[in-house]
Design an enzyme around this catalytic site. Sequence first.
Site, PDB file in Angstrom:
ATOM      1  N   SER A 199       0.832  -1.201   0.000  1.00  0.00           N
ATOM      2  CA  SER A 199       0.000   0.000   0.000  1.00  0.00           C
ATOM      3  C   SER A 199       0.867   1.252   0.000  1.00  0.00           C
ATOM      4  O   SER A 199       1.973   1.261   0.573  1.00  0.00           O
ATOM      5  CB  SER A 199      -0.862  -0.030   1.267  1.00  0.00           C
ATOM      6  OG  SER A 199      -1.449   1.220   1.502  1.00  0.00           O
TER       7      SER A 199
ATOM      8  N   TYR B 237      -2.182  -1.304  11.029  1.00  0.00           N
ATOM      9  CA  TYR B 237      -2.436  -1.774   9.661  1.00  0.00           C
ATOM     10  C   TYR B 237      -1.248  -1.425   8.760  1.00  0.00           C
ATOM     11  O   TYR B 237      -0.692  -2.283   8.069  1.00  0.00           O
ATOM     12  CB  TYR B 237      -3.725  -1.158   9.086  1.00  0.00           C
ATOM     13  CG  TYR B 237      -3.798  -1.357   7.589  1.00  0.00           C
ATOM     14  CD1 TYR B 237      -4.032  -2.619   7.053  1.00  0.00           C
ATOM     15  CD2 TYR B 237      -3.565  -0.293   6.699  1.00  0.00           C
ATOM     16  CE1 TYR B 237      -4.051  -2.825   5.674  1.00  0.00           C
ATOM     17  CE2 TYR B 237      -3.581  -0.492   5.327  1.00  0.00           C
ATOM     18  CZ  TYR B 237      -3.823  -1.755   4.827  1.00  0.00           C
ATOM     19  OH  TYR B 237      -3.816  -1.960   3.468  1.00  0.00           O
TER      20      TYR B 237
ATOM     21  N   LYS C  46       1.949  -3.730   6.657  1.00  0.00           N
ATOM     22  CA  LYS C  46       2.413  -3.661   5.261  1.00  0.00           C
ATOM     23  C   LYS C  46       3.930  -3.430   5.231  1.00  0.00           C
ATOM     24  O   LYS C  46       4.635  -4.035   4.424  1.00  0.00           O
ATOM     25  CB  LYS C  46       1.678  -2.550   4.502  1.00  0.00           C
ATOM     26  CG  LYS C  46       0.200  -2.807   4.310  1.00  0.00           C
ATOM     27  CD  LYS C  46      -0.084  -4.066   3.488  1.00  0.00           C
ATOM     28  CE  LYS C  46      -1.552  -4.381   3.344  1.00  0.00           C
ATOM     29  NZ  LYS C  46      -1.847  -5.704   2.824  1.00  0.00           N
TER      30      LYS C  46
HETATM   31  P1  NAD Z   1     -11.227  -6.559   1.133  1.00  0.00           P
HETATM   32  O1  NAD Z   1     -11.453  -6.533   2.590  1.00  0.00           O
HETATM   33  O2  NAD Z   1     -12.361  -6.220   0.231  1.00  0.00           O
HETATM   34  O3  NAD Z   1     -10.656  -7.979   0.666  1.00  0.00           O
HETATM   35  C1  NAD Z   1      -9.824  -8.742   1.485  1.00  0.00           C
HETATM   36  C2  NAD Z   1     -10.380 -10.165   1.483  1.00  0.00           C
HETATM   37  O4  NAD Z   1      -9.538 -10.989   2.273  1.00  0.00           O
HETATM   38  C3  NAD Z   1     -11.782 -10.261   2.088  1.00  0.00           C
HETATM   39  O5  NAD Z   1     -12.622 -10.992   1.214  1.00  0.00           O
HETATM   40  C4  NAD Z   1     -11.578 -11.000   3.417  1.00  0.00           C
HETATM   41  O6  NAD Z   1     -12.689 -11.792   3.749  1.00  0.00           O
HETATM   42  C5  NAD Z   1     -10.341 -11.812   3.110  1.00  0.00           C
HETATM   43  N1  NAD Z   1      -9.502 -12.160   4.261  1.00  0.00           N
HETATM   44  C6  NAD Z   1      -9.000 -11.345   5.215  1.00  0.00           C
HETATM   45  N2  NAD Z   1      -8.222 -12.044   6.059  1.00  0.00           N
HETATM   46  C7  NAD Z   1      -8.235 -13.329   5.633  1.00  0.00           C
HETATM   47  C8  NAD Z   1      -7.618 -14.521   6.069  1.00  0.00           C
HETATM   48  N3  NAD Z   1      -6.834 -14.541   7.152  1.00  0.00           N
HETATM   49  N4  NAD Z   1      -7.825 -15.656   5.375  1.00  0.00           N
HETATM   50  C9  NAD Z   1      -8.617 -15.657   4.273  1.00  0.00           C
HETATM   51  N5  NAD Z   1      -9.225 -14.561   3.812  1.00  0.00           N
HETATM   52  C10 NAD Z   1      -9.036 -13.415   4.476  1.00  0.00           C
HETATM   53  O7  NAD Z   1      -9.976  -5.596   0.836  1.00  0.00           O
HETATM   54  P2  NAD Z   1      -9.423  -5.039  -0.538  1.00  0.00           P
HETATM   55  O8  NAD Z   1      -9.713  -3.589  -0.590  1.00  0.00           O
HETATM   56  O9  NAD Z   1      -9.815  -5.909  -1.648  1.00  0.00           O
HETATM   57  O10 NAD Z   1      -7.868  -5.190  -0.238  1.00  0.00           O
HETATM   58  C11 NAD Z   1      -7.115  -6.292  -0.704  1.00  0.00           C
HETATM   59  C12 NAD Z   1      -5.665  -6.099  -0.280  1.00  0.00           C
HETATM   60  O11 NAD Z   1      -5.173  -4.856  -0.783  1.00  0.00           O
HETATM   61  C13 NAD Z   1      -5.447  -6.049   1.224  1.00  0.00           C
HETATM   62  O12 NAD Z   1      -4.238  -6.692   1.506  1.00  0.00           O
HETATM   63  C14 NAD Z   1      -5.346  -4.566   1.518  1.00  0.00           C
HETATM   64  O13 NAD Z   1      -4.577  -4.321   2.657  1.00  0.00           O
HETATM   65  C15 NAD Z   1      -4.631  -4.089   0.273  1.00  0.00           C
HETATM   66  N6  NAD Z   1      -4.853  -2.671  -0.025  1.00  0.00           N
HETATM   67  C16 NAD Z   1      -6.126  -2.185  -0.128  1.00  0.00           C
HETATM   68  C17 NAD Z   1      -6.322  -0.832  -0.410  1.00  0.00           C
HETATM   69  C18 NAD Z   1      -7.711  -0.261  -0.471  1.00  0.00           C
HETATM   70  O14 NAD Z   1      -7.854   0.971  -0.309  1.00  0.00           O
HETATM   71  N7  NAD Z   1      -8.749  -1.024  -0.718  1.00  0.00           N
HETATM   72  C19 NAD Z   1      -5.222   0.017  -0.626  1.00  0.00           C
HETATM   73  C20 NAD Z   1      -3.939  -0.526  -0.535  1.00  0.00           C
HETATM   74  C21 NAD Z   1      -3.766  -1.876  -0.234  1.00  0.00           C
HETATM   75  C1  WQD Z   2      -9.407   9.607   0.943  1.00  0.00           C
HETATM   76  C2  WQD Z   2      -9.545  11.097   1.142  1.00  0.00           C
HETATM   77  C3  WQD Z   2      -9.833  11.813   3.414  1.00  0.00           C
HETATM   78  C4  WQD Z   2     -13.740  10.062   4.065  1.00  0.00           C
HETATM   79  C5  WQD Z   2      -6.787   4.773   3.176  1.00  0.00           C
HETATM   80  C6  WQD Z   2      -5.836   4.027   4.070  1.00  0.00           C
HETATM   81  C7  WQD Z   2      -4.582   3.665   3.327  1.00  0.00           C
HETATM   82  C8  WQD Z   2      -4.889   2.939   2.022  1.00  0.00           C
HETATM   83  C9  WQD Z   2      -5.854   3.718   1.194  1.00  0.00           C
HETATM   84  C10 WQD Z   2      -4.949   0.584   2.341  1.00  0.00           C
HETATM   85  C11 WQD Z   2      -8.758  11.610   2.338  1.00  0.00           C
HETATM   86  C12 WQD Z   2     -11.048  12.151   2.586  1.00  0.00           C
HETATM   87  C13 WQD Z   2     -12.565  10.443   3.475  1.00  0.00           C
HETATM   88  C14 WQD Z   2     -14.700  11.050   4.403  1.00  0.00           C
HETATM   89  C15 WQD Z   2     -13.247  12.733   3.531  1.00  0.00           C
HETATM   90  N1  WQD Z   2      -5.532   1.688   2.259  1.00  0.00           N
HETATM   91  N2  WQD Z   2     -12.320  11.763   3.219  1.00  0.00           N
HETATM   92  N3  WQD Z   2     -14.406  12.354   4.113  1.00  0.00           N
HETATM   93  O1  WQD Z   2      -7.074   8.047   3.802  1.00  0.00           O
HETATM   94  O2  WQD Z   2      -6.125   7.937   1.472  1.00  0.00           O
HETATM   95  O3  WQD Z   2      -6.184   5.953   2.804  1.00  0.00           O
HETATM   96  O4  WQD Z   2      -7.017   3.991   1.984  1.00  0.00           O
HETATM   97  O5  WQD Z   2      -3.805   0.338   2.291  1.00  0.00           O
HETATM   98  O6  WQD Z   2      -3.821   2.878   4.181  1.00  0.00           O
HETATM   99  O7  WQD Z   2      -5.512   4.859   5.168  1.00  0.00           O
HETATM  100  O8  WQD Z   2      -8.340   6.870   1.951  1.00  0.00           O
HETATM  101  O9  WQD Z   2     -10.666   6.802   1.241  1.00  0.00           O
HETATM  102  O10 WQD Z   2     -10.167   7.068   3.706  1.00  0.00           O
HETATM  103  O11 WQD Z   2      -9.709   8.953   2.176  1.00  0.00           O
HETATM  104  O12 WQD Z   2     -13.021  13.934   3.301  1.00  0.00           O
HETATM  105  O13 WQD Z   2     -15.768  10.763   4.953  1.00  0.00           O
HETATM  106  O14 WQD Z   2     -10.926  11.398   1.414  1.00  0.00           O
HETATM  107  O15 WQD Z   2      -9.523  12.863   4.289  1.00  0.00           O
HETATM  108  O16 WQD Z   2      -8.250  12.846   1.978  1.00  0.00           O
HETATM  109  P1  WQD Z   2      -6.905   7.302   2.567  1.00  0.00           P
HETATM  110  P2  WQD Z   2      -9.796   7.343   2.309  1.00  0.00           P
END
Ligand code: NAD
Ligand code: WQD
Length: 341
Positions: A128, A153, A157
């Site tokens: 991330s 969290y 990562k």
């Molecule tokens: P999500 O929660 O929609 O998907 C994650 C899936 O993993 C879920 O279906 C959950 O049930 C499953 N899961 C969690 N722990 C598990 C375990 N121990 N065993 C089996 N299944 C398990 O999340 P997402 O947004 O699709 O994110 C996927 C990956 O990308 C994650 O590693 C997350 O940290 C990373 N990521 C997400 C974002 C974001 O903003 N969505 C940004 C950067 C990184």
């Molecule tokens: C986006 C922007 C908020 C909600 C998160 C995780 C990060 C990564 C990506 C996994 C920001 C603004 C939000 C609201 C708002 N995930 N906002 N009102 O903060 O970039 O990051 O997701 O790895 O680890 O922290 O994403 O979607 O929460 O926010 O104004 O009700 O929207 O301040 O600027 P963020 P977000």
Amino acid sequence: MTNKRILVTGGAGYIGSHTVIELIAAGYEPVILDNLSNSDRKILKNINKLAGYQVPFVFGDCADPVIVGKVYKKYGPFKGIVHFAALKAVQESIHQPLRYYRNNLDGLMSLLEAAGQHGTGAFVFSSSCTVYGQPDKLPVRETTPLKDAECPYGDTKEMAERILHAVVRGGAALRIVALRYFNPIGAHASGLIGELPIGAPKNLVPLVTQAAAGNRGQLTVYGDDYNTPDGTCIRDYIHVVDLAKAHVRALAYLQKQKEPSFYDIFNVGTGRGVSVMELLRTFEKETGVKVPYKVGPRRAGDIEKIYASVDKATKVLGWKAELTVKDALKSAWAWETGYCA
Ligand code: NAD
Ligand code: WQD
């Protein structure tokens, strides 16, 4: 016949489900392992609809080596693992640190062990942009120094990346890519899969679509006094379908590597920063729907601005984002009003 099986942990989740579809389109045969802790069986049904066949699914915890062993026995060997499964809610991680460290790190280690034991050649990890914290210089490159994580969290990562690096440095026969995702948004064009937050959404776009649909009152914009052109925070929002395709490129890249132990890292974003207000205005213009909002105080821990340099992914993986924030917001609205409604 060449082995095309890919183990996709977290394949029922938001990014995983879109990636399963892109893997199938590229000729792979995904097998999903998910404990449904943050996803729904309805998504699995729709994955099958899109795939045109029943994609193998195992219900279970990827942190449990016995379950992973059973998955290998039934469906292995795998050509690669794409490891999405993790808990991802920043605030929750502050209150439940052990649950996050246990789930996210045990999951990673049990899969790395299995991959090593069974000679799985390729491993793609979901990292991330959170590892950069507030960078001193923009855009952020893969070489930009990481900042100490502000929550468990984010720490999982950073620790995961160190584990991956150590495993490869130690000579394990594993080829690994970590993809540092920026902010994934949007949904599949079919309207069959999208982000399905369990409980209240935590990320901006589902909060915007729910507010616009009248399901969640007003949206609060967290602060308009940042040092940005309109005072609101800037992020690099990437369409989830583009992000899914980056995994297919990463697997192809890993298959080309000759060294048995290999590690590389890529930013996956668009290279363009978009402010919260810009995103709201774009949503309103593209959908014709007003978003009820108010400006509130800053959210603790928010980064002021961040966006990626995607030069490395473009040059090395041959990948770049093809869809726009407009496309993503239109698809998110179609998802909210169609499937989610
Ligand atoms: P999500 O929660 O929609 O998907 C994650 C899936 O993993 C879920 O279906 C959950 O049930 C499953 N899961 C969690 N722990 C598990 C375990 N121990 N065993 C089996 N299944 C398990 O999340 P997402 O947004 O699709 O994110 C996927 C990956 O990308 C994650 O590693 C997350 O940290 C990373 N990521 C997400 C974002 C974001 O903003 N969505 C940004 C950067 C990184
Ligand atoms: C986006 C922007 C908020 C909600 C998160 C995780 C990060 C990564 C990506 C996994 C920001 C603004 C939000 C609201 C708002 N995930 N906002 N009102 O903060 O970039 O990051 O997701 O790895 O680890 O922290 O994403 O979607 O929460 O926010 O104004 O009700 O929207 O301040 O600027 P963020 P977000």
